[in-house]
Design an enzyme around this catalytic site. Structure first.
Site, PDB file in Angstrom:
ATOM      1  N   GLY A  44      27.830 -16.385 -58.545  1.00  0.00           N
ATOM      2  CA  GLY A  44      26.887 -15.435 -59.123  1.00  0.00           C
ATOM      3  C   GLY A  44      26.074 -16.260 -60.407  1.00  0.00           C
ATOM      4  O   GLY A  44      24.972 -15.915 -60.618  1.00  0.00           O
ATOM      5  N   ASP A 100      27.329 -15.076 -64.630  1.00  0.00           N
ATOM      6  CA  ASP A 100      26.312 -14.092 -64.448  1.00  0.00           C
ATOM      7  C   ASP A 100      26.900 -12.733 -65.599  1.00  0.00           C
ATOM      8  O   ASP A 100      26.025 -12.290 -66.290  1.00  0.00           O
ATOM      9  CB  ASP A 100      26.174 -13.385 -63.137  1.00  0.00           C
ATOM     10  CG  ASP A 100      27.449 -13.381 -62.330  1.00  0.00           C
ATOM     11  OD1 ASP A 100      28.467 -13.590 -62.942  1.00  0.00           O
ATOM     12  OD2 ASP A 100      27.433 -13.111 -61.314  1.00  0.00           O
ATOM     13  N   ASP A 103      32.827  -9.452 -67.567  1.00  0.00           N
ATOM     14  CA  ASP A 103      33.531  -8.146 -67.155  1.00  0.00           C
ATOM     15  C   ASP A 103      34.830  -8.050 -67.762  1.00  0.00           C
ATOM     16  O   ASP A 103      35.074  -7.622 -69.018  1.00  0.00           O
ATOM     17  CB  ASP A 103      33.470  -7.994 -65.742  1.00  0.00           C
ATOM     18  CG  ASP A 103      34.013  -6.529 -65.136  1.00  0.00           C
ATOM     19  OD1 ASP A 103      34.176  -5.675 -65.934  1.00  0.00           O
ATOM     20  OD2 ASP A 103      34.326  -6.560 -64.216  1.00  0.00           O
ATOM     21  N   LYS A 131      29.431  -5.999 -70.258  1.00  0.00           N
ATOM     22  CA  LYS A 131      29.528  -4.750 -69.875  1.00  0.00           C
ATOM     23  C   LYS A 131      30.194  -4.319 -71.074  1.00  0.00           C
ATOM     24  O   LYS A 131      30.873  -4.826 -71.915  1.00  0.00           O
ATOM     25  CB  LYS A 131      30.456  -4.403 -68.703  1.00  0.00           C
ATOM     26  CG  LYS A 131      29.817  -4.829 -67.416  1.00  0.00           C
ATOM     27  CD  LYS A 131      30.591  -4.075 -66.298  1.00  0.00           C
ATOM     28  CE  LYS A 131      29.964  -4.798 -64.937  1.00  0.00           C
ATOM     29  NZ  LYS A 131      30.729  -4.364 -63.680  1.00  0.00           N
ATOM     30  N   PHE A 150      28.200  -0.947 -62.027  1.00  0.00           N
ATOM     31  CA  PHE A 150      28.530  -2.193 -61.048  1.00  0.00           C
ATOM     32  C   PHE A 150      26.931  -2.582 -60.952  1.00  0.00           C
ATOM     33  O   PHE A 150      26.156  -1.655 -60.405  1.00  0.00           O
ATOM     34  CB  PHE A 150      29.270  -1.967 -59.908  1.00  0.00           C
ATOM     35  CG  PHE A 150      29.208  -3.135 -58.912  1.00  0.00           C
ATOM     36  CD1 PHE A 150      30.331  -3.832 -59.043  1.00  0.00           C
ATOM     37  CD2 PHE A 150      28.407  -3.294 -58.009  1.00  0.00           C
ATOM     38  CE1 PHE A 150      30.382  -5.293 -58.351  1.00  0.00           C
ATOM     39  CE2 PHE A 150      28.446  -4.747 -57.234  1.00  0.00           C
ATOM     40  CZ  PHE A 150      29.551  -5.306 -57.442  1.00  0.00           C
ATOM     41  N   VAL A 151      26.630  -3.837 -61.103  1.00  0.00           N
ATOM     42  CA  VAL A 151      25.065  -4.044 -61.005  1.00  0.00           C
ATOM     43  C   VAL A 151      25.014  -5.346 -60.036  1.00  0.00           C
ATOM     44  O   VAL A 151      25.827  -6.121 -59.700  1.00  0.00           O
ATOM     45  CB  VAL A 151      24.714  -4.461 -62.101  1.00  0.00           C
ATOM     46  CG1 VAL A 151      24.373  -3.363 -63.289  1.00  0.00           C
ATOM     47  CG2 VAL A 151      25.411  -5.693 -63.193  1.00  0.00           C
ATOM     48  N   ASP A 157      26.353  -9.956 -56.826  1.00  0.00           N
ATOM     49  CA  ASP A 157      26.151  -9.532 -55.489  1.00  0.00           C
ATOM     50  C   ASP A 157      27.040  -8.277 -55.243  1.00  0.00           C
ATOM     51  O   ASP A 157      27.864  -7.901 -56.140  1.00  0.00           O
ATOM     52  CB  ASP A 157      26.742 -10.652 -54.580  1.00  0.00           C
ATOM     53  CG  ASP A 157      28.203 -10.834 -54.530  1.00  0.00           C
ATOM     54  OD1 ASP A 157      28.784 -10.981 -55.972  1.00  0.00           O
ATOM     55  OD2 ASP A 157      29.206 -10.553 -53.807  1.00  0.00           O
ATOM     56  N   ARG A 163      22.026 -11.135 -54.235  1.00  0.00           N
ATOM     57  CA  ARG A 163      21.878 -11.750 -55.231  1.00  0.00           C
ATOM     58  C   ARG A 163      20.483 -12.413 -55.590  1.00  0.00           C
ATOM     59  O   ARG A 163      19.766 -13.013 -56.507  1.00  0.00           O
ATOM     60  CB  ARG A 163      22.655 -13.075 -54.776  1.00  0.00           C
ATOM     61  CG  ARG A 163      24.217 -13.051 -54.658  1.00  0.00           C
ATOM     62  CD  ARG A 163      24.897 -14.303 -54.732  1.00  0.00           C
ATOM     63  NE  ARG A 163      26.058 -14.251 -54.021  1.00  0.00           N
ATOM     64  CZ  ARG A 163      27.005 -14.143 -54.901  1.00  0.00           C
ATOM     65  NH1 ARG A 163      27.221 -13.869 -56.218  1.00  0.00           N
ATOM     66  NH2 ARG A 163      28.526 -14.148 -54.328  1.00  0.00           N
TER      67      ARG A 163
HETATM   68  P1  IMP Z   1      35.614 -11.205 -65.475  1.00  0.00           P
HETATM   69  O1  IMP Z   1      36.443 -12.606 -64.769  1.00  0.00           O
HETATM   70  O2  IMP Z   1      36.216  -9.787 -64.899  1.00  0.00           O
HETATM   71  O3  IMP Z   1      34.942 -11.261 -66.438  1.00  0.00           O
HETATM   72  O4  IMP Z   1      34.449 -11.010 -64.022  1.00  0.00           O
HETATM   73  C1  IMP Z   1      33.331 -12.168 -64.064  1.00  0.00           C
HETATM   74  C2  IMP Z   1      33.217 -12.002 -62.706  1.00  0.00           C
HETATM   75  O5  IMP Z   1      33.040 -10.803 -62.007  1.00  0.00           O
HETATM   76  C3  IMP Z   1      31.549 -12.310 -62.715  1.00  0.00           C
HETATM   77  O6  IMP Z   1      31.462 -13.884 -62.351  1.00  0.00           O
HETATM   78  C4  IMP Z   1      31.061 -11.654 -61.375  1.00  0.00           C
HETATM   79  O7  IMP Z   1      31.272 -12.586 -60.197  1.00  0.00           O
HETATM   80  C5  IMP Z   1      32.140 -10.591 -60.984  1.00  0.00           C
HETATM   81  N1  IMP Z   1      31.322  -9.371 -61.601  1.00  0.00           N
HETATM   82  C6  IMP Z   1      31.735  -8.450 -62.777  1.00  0.00           C
HETATM   83  N2  IMP Z   1      31.075  -7.462 -62.822  1.00  0.00           N
HETATM   84  C7  IMP Z   1      30.081  -7.453 -61.777  1.00  0.00           C
HETATM   85  C8  IMP Z   1      29.265  -6.453 -61.379  1.00  0.00           C
HETATM   86  O8  IMP Z   1      28.769  -5.384 -61.875  1.00  0.00           O
HETATM   87  N3  IMP Z   1      28.298  -6.931 -60.460  1.00  0.00           N
HETATM   88  C9  IMP Z   1      28.508  -7.912 -59.585  1.00  0.00           C
HETATM   89  N4  IMP Z   1      29.575  -9.050 -59.670  1.00  0.00           N
HETATM   90  C10 IMP Z   1      30.497  -8.679 -61.036  1.00  0.00           C
HETATM   91 MG    MG Z   2      31.369 -14.580 -60.699  1.00  0.00          MG
END
Ligand code: IMP
Ligand code: MG
Length: 174
Positions: A44, A100, A103, A131, A150-151, A157, A163
């Site tokens: 991403g 990207d 979350d 977020k 979710f974006v 993706d 993407r």
């Molecule tokens: P985290 O480890 O939960 O912070 O998530 C980060 C990863 O989750 C990012 O690198 C994205 O690949 C994926 N991700 C989180 N939210 C989204 C979304 O809304 N759309 C697409 N991918 C997401």
């Molecule tokens: Mg990712």
């Protein structure tokens, strides 16, 4: 493929470009004189990182890493896998992770501890998006705070698709 695949555009290509230029300027000033290693978090983070590095006016190096936590779902699985492992070349490097979106924060958390254990000198973090539910989570650089949706687009993706959209928005086919 057009933005018809989206129910709503949250960030258009121009807004993204302006913010990426500003972030590149901030990073260039902060790391002036340092040996900076940019680590795009694949898949991403690759689109954002590709644009960002061209706005960083320093002789940086590039070392991508692959991390996965969503699979084909639209919520985090809670576990982050590093299918390529951690490259040995991180030793003694000042790393800036570029992803990207922030979350749950698990991707940055795991990469930060793994990179430091592998001998990186320092680890900084940069996410294009954060977020709303994650606004208590810190990164050194954040592009935009967005609602808890979710974006897709600009690297993000849904089951591997979208993407390549130049903007970021909410997909129609969730
Ligand atoms: P985290 O480890 O939960 O912070 O998530 C980060 C990863 O989750 C990012 O690198 C994205 O690949 C994926 N991700 C989180 N939210 C989204 C979304 O809304 N759309 C697409 N991918 C997401
Ligand atoms: Mg990712």
């Amino acid at each position: 493929m057009t933005p018809e695949h989206l129910v709503e555009i949250l960030l258009d290509a121009d807004s993204i470009r302006r913010r990426v230029v500003a972030l590149g300027g901030e990073i260039s000033s902060e790391f002036e004189g340092e040996d900076l290693c940019i680590m795009p978090v694949l898949d991403g983070g690759m689109i954002f990182a590709a644009d960002l590095i061209r706005e960083i006016k320093l002789p940086l190096t590039l070392l991508p890493i692959k991390a996965s936590s969503y699979g084909t779902a639209t919520t985090s699985s809670g576990t982050v896998s590093l299918p390529w492992g951690i490259p040995t070349a991180v030793q003694c490097k000042k790393i800036l992770l570029v992803d990207d979106i922030l979350d749950t924060g698990k991707t940055f958390e795991i990469l930060n501890s793994e990179l430091l254990s592998a001998g990186a000198t320092s680890v900084h973090t940069c996410a294009l998006l954060r977020k709303e539910s994650s606004n208590h989570l810190k990164a050194d650089y954040i592009g935009f705070d967005i609602p808890d949706q979710f974006v897709v687009g600009y690297g993000l993706d849904l089951a591997g698709k979208y993407r390549n959209l130049p903007c970021i928005g909410i997909p129609r086919n969730l």
